[in-house]
Design a protein around this motif. Structure first.
Motif, PDB file in Angstrom:
ATOM      1  N   GLU A 243      -0.056 -13.983 103.103  1.00 55.31           N
ATOM      2  CA  GLU A 243       0.635 -12.702 103.228  1.00 55.31           C
ATOM      3  C   GLU A 243       2.141 -12.872 103.328  1.00 55.31           C
ATOM      4  OE1 GLU A 243      -0.992 -10.488 106.491  1.00 55.31           O
ATOM      5  OE2 GLU A 243      -2.648  -9.719 105.284  1.00 55.31           O
ATOM      6  N   ALA A 244       2.644 -14.109 103.252  1.00 59.42           N
ATOM      7  CA  ALA A 244       4.087 -14.345 103.368  1.00 59.42           C
ATOM      8  C   ALA A 244       4.837 -13.683 102.221  1.00 59.42           C
ATOM      9  CB  ALA A 244       4.369 -15.851 103.386  1.00 59.42           C
ATOM     10  N   GLY A 245       4.292 -13.805 101.014  1.00 55.63           N
ATOM     11  CA  GLY A 245       4.925 -13.162  99.863  1.00 55.63           C
ATOM     12  C   GLY A 245       4.926 -11.651  99.987  1.00 55.63           C
ATOM     13  N   LEU A 246       3.827 -11.091 100.523  1.00 55.40           N
ATOM     14  CA  LEU A 246       3.729  -9.647 100.716  1.00 55.40           C
ATOM     15  C   LEU A 246       4.786  -9.166 101.696  1.00 55.40           C
ATOM     16  CD1 LEU A 246       2.295  -6.879 100.527  1.00 55.40           C
ATOM     17  CD2 LEU A 246       0.749  -7.668 102.333  1.00 55.40           C
ATOM     18  N   ALA A 247       4.969  -9.899 102.796  1.00 50.97           N
ATOM     19  CA  ALA A 247       5.944  -9.497 103.810  1.00 50.97           C
ATOM     20  C   ALA A 247       7.361  -9.500 103.250  1.00 50.97           C
ATOM     21  CB  ALA A 247       5.849 -10.428 105.018  1.00 50.97           C
ATOM     22  N   SER A 248       7.716 -10.550 102.502  1.00 52.31           N
ATOM     23  CA  SER A 248       9.066 -10.614 101.934  1.00 52.31           C
ATOM     24  C   SER A 248       9.260  -9.565 100.849  1.00 52.31           C
ATOM     25  CB  SER A 248       9.342 -12.011 101.373  1.00 52.31           C
ATOM     26  OG  SER A 248       8.362 -12.384 100.434  1.00 52.31           O
ATOM     27  N   ALA A 249       8.205  -9.274 100.072  1.00 49.00           N
ATOM     28  CA  ALA A 249       8.295  -8.235  99.044  1.00 49.00           C
ATOM     29  C   ALA A 249       8.462  -6.851  99.679  1.00 49.00           C
ATOM     30  CB  ALA A 249       7.064  -8.262  98.151  1.00 49.00           C
ATOM     31  N   LEU A 250       7.769  -6.622 100.785  1.00 42.37           N
ATOM     32  CA  LEU A 250       7.896  -5.343 101.489  1.00 42.37           C
ATOM     33  C   LEU A 250       9.314  -5.146 102.024  1.00 42.37           C
ATOM     34  CD1 LEU A 250       4.604  -4.818 103.545  1.00 42.37           C
ATOM     35  CD2 LEU A 250       5.602  -3.269 101.857  1.00 42.37           C
ATOM     36  N   LEU A 251       9.935  -6.239 102.447  1.00 43.54           N
ATOM     37  CA  LEU A 251      11.310  -6.146 102.938  1.00 43.54           C
ATOM     38  C   LEU A 251      12.242  -5.697 101.812  1.00 43.54           C
ATOM     39  CD1 LEU A 251      12.708  -6.783 105.684  1.00 43.54           C
ATOM     40  CD2 LEU A 251      13.416  -8.946 104.674  1.00 43.54           C
ATOM     41  N   ASN A 252      12.056  -6.249 100.617  1.00 43.88           N
ATOM     42  CA  ASN A 252      12.836  -5.843  99.447  1.00 43.88           C
ATOM     43  C   ASN A 252      12.561  -4.392  99.088  1.00 43.88           C
ATOM     44  OD1 ASN A 252      14.485  -5.911  97.214  1.00 43.88           O
ATOM     45  ND2 ASN A 252      13.133  -7.179  95.979  1.00 43.88           N
ATOM     46  N   THR A 253      11.289  -4.004  99.205  1.00 46.89           N
ATOM     47  CA  THR A 253      10.907  -2.617  98.924  1.00 46.89           C
ATOM     48  C   THR A 253      11.611  -1.653  99.873  1.00 46.89           C
ATOM     49  OG1 THR A 253       8.742  -3.270  98.062  1.00 46.89           O
ATOM     50  CG2 THR A 253       8.962  -1.001  98.847  1.00 46.89           C
ATOM     51  N   MET A 254      11.681  -2.018 101.153  1.00 46.21           N
ATOM     52  CA  MET A 254      12.341  -1.163 102.144  1.00 46.21           C
ATOM     53  C   MET A 254      13.810  -0.956 101.804  1.00 46.21           C
ATOM     54  SD  MET A 254      10.202  -0.067 104.383  1.00 46.21           S
ATOM     55  CE  MET A 254       9.006   0.013 103.062  1.00 46.21           C
ATOM     56  N   GLN A 255      14.466  -2.010 101.322  1.00 46.13           N
ATOM     57  CA  GLN A 255      15.886  -1.888 100.952  1.00 46.13           C
ATOM     58  C   GLN A 255      16.061  -0.923  99.788  1.00 46.13           C
ATOM     59  OE1 GLN A 255      17.742  -5.490  99.617  1.00 46.13           O
ATOM     60  NE2 GLN A 255      19.785  -4.636  99.671  1.00 46.13           N
ATOM     61  N   GLN A 256      15.228  -1.071  98.754  1.00 47.68           N
ATOM     62  CA  GLN A 256      15.339  -0.215  97.569  1.00 47.68           C
ATOM     63  C   GLN A 256      15.003   1.239  97.897  1.00 47.68           C
ATOM     64  OE1 GLN A 256      16.429  -1.151  94.528  1.00 47.68           O
ATOM     65  NE2 GLN A 256      16.765  -3.253  95.190  1.00 47.68           N
ATOM     66  N   VAL A 257      13.890   1.439  98.588  1.00 48.95           N
ATOM     67  CA  VAL A 257      13.450   2.798  98.928  1.00 48.95           C
ATOM     68  C   VAL A 257      14.418   3.436  99.917  1.00 48.95           C
ATOM     69  CG1 VAL A 257      11.625   4.136 100.055  1.00 48.95           C
ATOM     70  CG2 VAL A 257      11.030   2.346  98.422  1.00 48.95           C
ATOM     71  N   GLY A 258      14.898   2.633 100.888  1.00 45.36           N
ATOM     72  CA  GLY A 258      15.872   3.159 101.842  1.00 45.36           C
ATOM     73  C   GLY A 258      17.134   3.630 101.148  1.00 45.36           C
ATOM     74  N   GLY A 259      17.594   2.837 100.165  1.00 41.48           N
ATOM     75  CA  GLY A 259      18.780   3.233  99.420  1.00 41.48           C
ATOM     76  C   GLY A 259      18.586   4.535  98.672  1.00 41.48           C
ATOM     77  N   ALA A 260      17.411   4.694  98.060  1.00 42.87           N
ATOM     78  CA  ALA A 260      17.132   5.912  97.296  1.00 42.87           C
ATOM     79  C   ALA A 260      17.036   7.133  98.207  1.00 42.87           C
ATOM     80  CB  ALA A 260      15.833   5.746  96.506  1.00 42.87           C
ATOM     81  N   LEU A 261      16.306   7.001  99.299  1.00 43.89           N
ATOM     82  CA  LEU A 261      16.162   8.123 100.235  1.00 43.89           C
ATOM     83  C   LEU A 261      17.502   8.466 100.883  1.00 43.89           C
ATOM     84  CD1 LEU A 261      12.808   7.241 102.047  1.00 43.89           C
ATOM     85  CD2 LEU A 261      13.214   9.113 100.450  1.00 43.89           C
ATOM     86  N   GLY A 262      18.216   7.442 101.317  1.00 44.74           N
ATOM     87  CA  GLY A 262      19.498   7.683 101.967  1.00 44.74           C
ATOM     88  C   GLY A 262      20.501   8.332 101.051  1.00 44.74           C
ATOM     89  N   LEU A 263      20.505   7.912  99.794  1.00 46.00           N
ATOM     90  CA  LEU A 263      21.445   8.477  98.832  1.00 46.00           C
ATOM     91  C   LEU A 263      21.145   9.955  98.588  1.00 46.00           C
ATOM     92  CD1 LEU A 263      23.871   7.592  97.260  1.00 46.00           C
ATOM     93  CD2 LEU A 263      22.379   6.908  95.373  1.00 46.00           C
ATOM     94  N   ALA A 264      19.855  10.308  98.573  1.00 50.31           N
ATOM     95  CA  ALA A 264      19.481  11.711  98.392  1.00 50.31           C
ATOM     96  C   ALA A 264      20.001  12.570  99.544  1.00 50.31           C
ATOM     97  CB  ALA A 264      17.961  11.835  98.285  1.00 50.31           C
ATOM     98  N   VAL A 265      19.852  12.059 100.769  1.00 52.64           N
ATOM     99  CA  VAL A 265      20.311  12.803 101.939  1.00 52.64           C
ATOM    100  C   VAL A 265      21.835  12.838 102.006  1.00 52.64           C
ATOM    101  CG1 VAL A 265      20.326  12.861 104.467  1.00 52.64           C
ATOM    102  CG2 VAL A 265      18.223  12.278 103.244  1.00 52.64           C
ATOM    103  N   LEU A 266      22.469  11.674 101.836  1.00 47.22           N
ATOM    104  CA  LEU A 266      23.922  11.601 101.995  1.00 47.22           C
ATOM    105  C   LEU A 266      24.666  12.281 100.853  1.00 47.22           C
ATOM    106  CD1 LEU A 266      24.359   8.006 103.446  1.00 47.22           C
ATOM    107  CD2 LEU A 266      24.224  10.183 104.642  1.00 47.22           C
ATOM    108  N   ALA A 267      24.077  12.314  99.664  1.00 45.33           N
ATOM    109  CA  ALA A 267      24.700  13.054  98.567  1.00 45.33           C
ATOM    110  C   ALA A 267      24.726  14.543  98.895  1.00 45.33           C
ATOM    111  CB  ALA A 267      23.947  12.809  97.260  1.00 45.33           C
ATOM    112  N   THR A 268      23.643  15.034  99.478  1.00 44.65           N
ATOM    113  CA  THR A 268      23.592  16.437  99.915  1.00 44.65           C
ATOM    114  C   THR A 268      24.638  16.699 100.992  1.00 44.65           C
ATOM    115  OG1 THR A 268      21.229  16.566  99.427  1.00 44.65           O
ATOM    116  CG2 THR A 268      22.114  18.220 100.922  1.00 44.65           C
ATOM    117  N   VAL A 269      24.751  15.787 101.947  1.00 45.12           N
ATOM    118  CA  VAL A 269      25.750  15.906 103.017  1.00 45.12           C
ATOM    119  C   VAL A 269      27.161  15.927 102.433  1.00 45.12           C
ATOM    120  CG1 VAL A 269      26.806  14.662 104.958  1.00 45.12           C
ATOM    121  CG2 VAL A 269      24.321  14.856 104.809  1.00 45.12           C
ATOM    122  N   ALA A 270      27.449  15.022 101.491  1.00 48.88           N
ATOM    123  CA  ALA A 270      28.780  14.932 100.898  1.00 48.88           C
ATOM    124  C   ALA A 270      29.133  16.192 100.115  1.00 48.88           C
ATOM    125  CB  ALA A 270      28.856  13.708  99.986  1.00 48.88           C
ATOM    126  N   ILE A 271      28.190  16.692  99.328  1.00 47.97           N
ATOM    127  CA  ILE A 271      28.437  17.896  98.528  1.00 47.97           C
ATOM    128  C   ILE A 271      28.709  19.098  99.417  1.00 47.97           C
ATOM    129  CG2 ILE A 271      27.373  19.546  96.936  1.00 47.97           C
ATOM    130  CD1 ILE A 271      25.931  17.136  95.656  1.00 47.97           C
TER     131      ILE A 271
END
Length: 493
Positions: free
Chosen positions: A398-426
């Protein structure tokens, strides 16, 4: 498959193959995928005007790629296990190439957004299989270590190359070539792959298609609902339908994963307190990092009037800072433990994000350089201890799964955060513009800058949340040499 079997397979796979060519193929593909995550950033203002993007749709140039790439990363890795890593690697590269070609030919915003999503799908299949092909084509020891070193260099340097290449192509050729350039690279990779790489042994098992579909569709619906709120309202029918759909789909994903015999993401991996904390921290880092790149790029070009190539060069100190800080963290973590960098990293990122909220319409590059370096050091110091924490204590399978999930969190976090912060900025920019009671270009720039700094302020709050998670949730020993060994195992898989 036992460790002995894997070693024998790797040894047999190296026979009759030119290892230098194999490494060039894998590294070239990885560079192309990593490069595409940043090459679009410096071209965003140019694309905005060329295709008449609305402010609310502009963020989808980043989020469409991040969501499909991050949401399907585990699924892509699993396809390689079931159907052959080389076969799926080639399929992923082919999807990436075709979608890049279509993206370069785009005539409207929707067309380009869809192709960005398709690029993410191709990358999600190619990236994990490329890493796995190192293990199946290079014998354990010196050969594999050398290959991993080159692969890591491509991953780390890809961001800087993307910023420079994006600036050069956009300034001197056309923004369309940031997509077209992938086509010849992919063609060479596809031509050489059968000659350079051996196929891996496939395994029997079940592909969790319902899990992949529900989690990706759920995240897309959530991001659409969050970004739609800025152009309509939180109470509009389209926003509510999107958000409710997201809740239903993500809830369904949870049920599917609990009942599936071979789930895409075993929920048991989240039971460990430290691991869950590291995933949450990486989510926060993804939000701060993606939003900083997105808004600062537009500030430099739209407010200060920088060219795309100057913007790309301006970001280089940050890329260098991340690489240097990550290198220092990996070197000294065995001596000082992971606790200190796990606290210093998010704290520095928070300070840098707060510092950058002080920019104005008359700021110079020196006003930006300081915050950039501090943010870079914070991010760099965070990545290594977070990876060690995420994979520490997991079973070897499961070591590969754990490291892949960490990468997934970064990508998904960026997408979700950008959606929220773009709304805030506008919303912040609109309110500021109305309060100025002027319609001049200067007033618009002041309002726009206020929107960006407001988004940076929210990002600083999210970075601070990451610091609190590290302080309160994560409990790690002062020294953690075992974690470093586990991390090495995770990378090799």
């Amino acid at each position: 498959m036992s460790t002995t079997d894997v070693s024998e397979l790797s040894r047999s796979n190296t026979e009759g193959k030119h290892l230098g060519l194999a490494l060039a193929v894998i590294s070239g593909a990885q560079l192309m995928i990593v490069l595409d995550a940043t090459v679009v950033n410096v071209a965003i203002p140019t694309i905005h005007h060329a295709l008449n993007f609305s402010p609310t749709n502009l963020e989808w140039l980043i989020t469409a790629y991040s969501l499909t790439f991050g949401g399907l990363l585990l699924f892509g890795g699993r396809t390689g296990d079931l159907y052959g890593k080389r076969r799926m690697f080639m399929i992923g590269i082919a999807i990436f190439a075709v979608s890049s070609l279509l993206g370069g030919l785009a005539t409207n915003d929707l067309w380009l957004i869809i192709t960005r999503g398709l690029q993410g799908i191709g990358g999600a299949i190619a990236a994990p299989t490329a890493l796995s092909l190192i293990a199946t084509n290079f014998a354990e020891g010196r050969e594999r270590n050398r290959a991993m070193g080159v692969y890591a260099a491509m991953s780390g340097g890809g961001g800087a190359v993307g910023l420079l290449l994006g600036g050069i192509l956009t300034s001197y050729v056309s923004w369309r070539w940031i997509f077209f350039v992938n086509v010849p690279i992919a063609a060479v990779v596809l031509l050489l792959t059968p000659r350079a790489l051996n196929e891996s042994q496939s395994t029997s098992g079940h592909l969790d298609v319902p899990g992949a579909v529900t989690v990706t569709a759920g995240m897309l619906a959530l991001v659409y609902g969050l970004s739609n709120a800025s152009s309509h309202s939180w109470g509009s029918t389209s926003t509510l339908i999107s958000l409710v759909s997201a809740v239903v789909l993500l809830t369904a994903f949870g049920f599917i994963e609990r009942r599936s015999k071979e789930p895409l993401m075993p929920l048991s991996i989240l039971k460990n307190r430290n691991r869950s904390g590291s995933f949450a921290m990486m989510l926060c880092i993804g939000i701060a990092l993606f939003s900083m790149f997105y808004f600062l790029t537009q500030y430099l070009q739209n407010v200060l009037g920088w060219s795309p190539i100057r913007t790309g060069v301006g970001f280089l100190p940050m890329t260098a800072g991340i690489i240097v800080a990550a290198g220092l963290a990996s070197r000294y973590v065995g001596k000082i433990g992971i606790r200190v960098p796990l606290l210093v990293g998010p704290a520095a990122a928070t300070i840098g994000m707060l510092w950058i909220t002080r920019i104005t319409v008359t700021s110079s590059y020196l006003d930006i350089l300081g915050p950039l370096v501090v943010i870079a050091l914070g991010m760099g110091f965070s990545f290594v201890p977070l990876t060690l924490t995420a994979v520490s204590g997991v079973e070897s399978n499961e070591a590969g799964l754990a490291s892949a999930l960490l990468n997934t969190m970064q990508q998904v976090g960026g997408a979700l955060g950008l959606a929220v912060l773009a709304t805030v900025a506008i919303d912040a920019a609109k309110a500021k513009f109305q309060s100025l009671h002027q319609t001049t270009i200067v007033a618009r720039n002041v309002a726009t800058t206020h929107g960006y700094t407001t988004a940076f302020l929210f990002a600083a709050g999210i970075s601070f949340l990451g610091f609190l998670i590290s302080l309160i949730v994560i409990r790690v020993p002062t020294q953690a040499p075992e974690a470093a060994n586990v991390a090495t195992t995770a990378v090799s898989h």
